[in-house]
Design an enzyme around this catalytic site. Structure first.
Site, PDB file in Angstrom:
ATOM      1  CB  CYS A   1      -0.972  -0.002   1.175  1.00  0.00           C
ATOM      2  SG  CYS A   1      -2.217  -1.292   1.020  1.00  0.00           S
TER       3      CYS A   1
ATOM      4  CG  HIS B   1     -12.714   9.677 -11.231  1.00  0.00           C
ATOM      5  ND1 HIS B   1     -13.989   9.338 -10.818  1.00  0.00           N
ATOM      6  CD2 HIS B   1     -12.352   8.748 -12.145  1.00  0.00           C
ATOM      7  CE1 HIS B   1     -14.380   8.264 -11.468  1.00  0.00           C
ATOM      8  NE2 HIS B   1     -13.415   7.865 -12.270  1.00  0.00           N
TER       9      HIS B   1
ATOM     10  CD  GLU C   1      -8.574   0.774   1.715  1.00  0.00           C
ATOM     11  OE1 GLU C   1      -8.238   1.913   2.076  1.00  0.00           O
ATOM     12  OE2 GLU C   1      -7.896  -0.244   1.925  1.00  0.00           O
TER      13      GLU C   1
END
Length: 147
Positions: A37, A78, A130
């Site tokens: 990550c 986005h 998530e």
């Protein structure tokens, strides 16, 4: 249609409003313990915001759903979360763009907006999923002397 079961928060307000939305965003966690990550990657986050209050506004709303979408979705969708340097940090782990940090940041944005409203609604919970198997719930701590 989004259908989601999420934890409920107990409160004494008359009205409770929930707004669900999806946010597609990328992030990375700036810490060696984050493993893979640490690299930029993306998620389609599922977000639920719970707002409660006793008084409706002049339009008959606790809060207008469209205003919540504009406040959250339009800001984060986005985007690269790390680029929101007013909300996230590269050095303070309390402000990394982890799922926990995202939930806290959304709460801060929403509550700051709600504080400007005459009917004074409260954001009592932010739920951020998530992945299909991982989510975080953020609930603000009550300040001393607060009901």
């Amino acid at each position: 249609m989004i259908q989601q079961i999420y934890p409920q928060v107990q409160h004494d307000y008359q009205f409770e409003l929930n707004k669900d939305m999806h946010i597609s965003a990328a992030h990375y966690i700036p810490h060696e313990d984050a493993g893979k990550c640490q690299k930029v990657h993306g998620h389609t986050y599922f977000v639920n915001v719970t707002i409660a209050g006793d008084e409706l506004d002049d339009s008959g709303f606790l809060v207008n759903f469209a205003s919540l979408k504009k406040l959250i979705h339009n800001r984060f969708d986005h985007s690269i979360l790390n680029d929101h340097s007013d909300l996230f940090s590269e050095v303070d782990p309390n402000y990394f763009p982890t799922t926990e940090g995202v939930a806290r940041a959304i709460w801060e944005l929403v509550q700051s907006d709600l504080d400007t409203k005459d009917n004074k609604p409260k954001c009592v919970q932010v739920f951020v999923r998530e992945t299909p198997t991982s989510y975080v719930v953020f609930r603000p701590k009550k300040k001393e002397g607060q009901e």
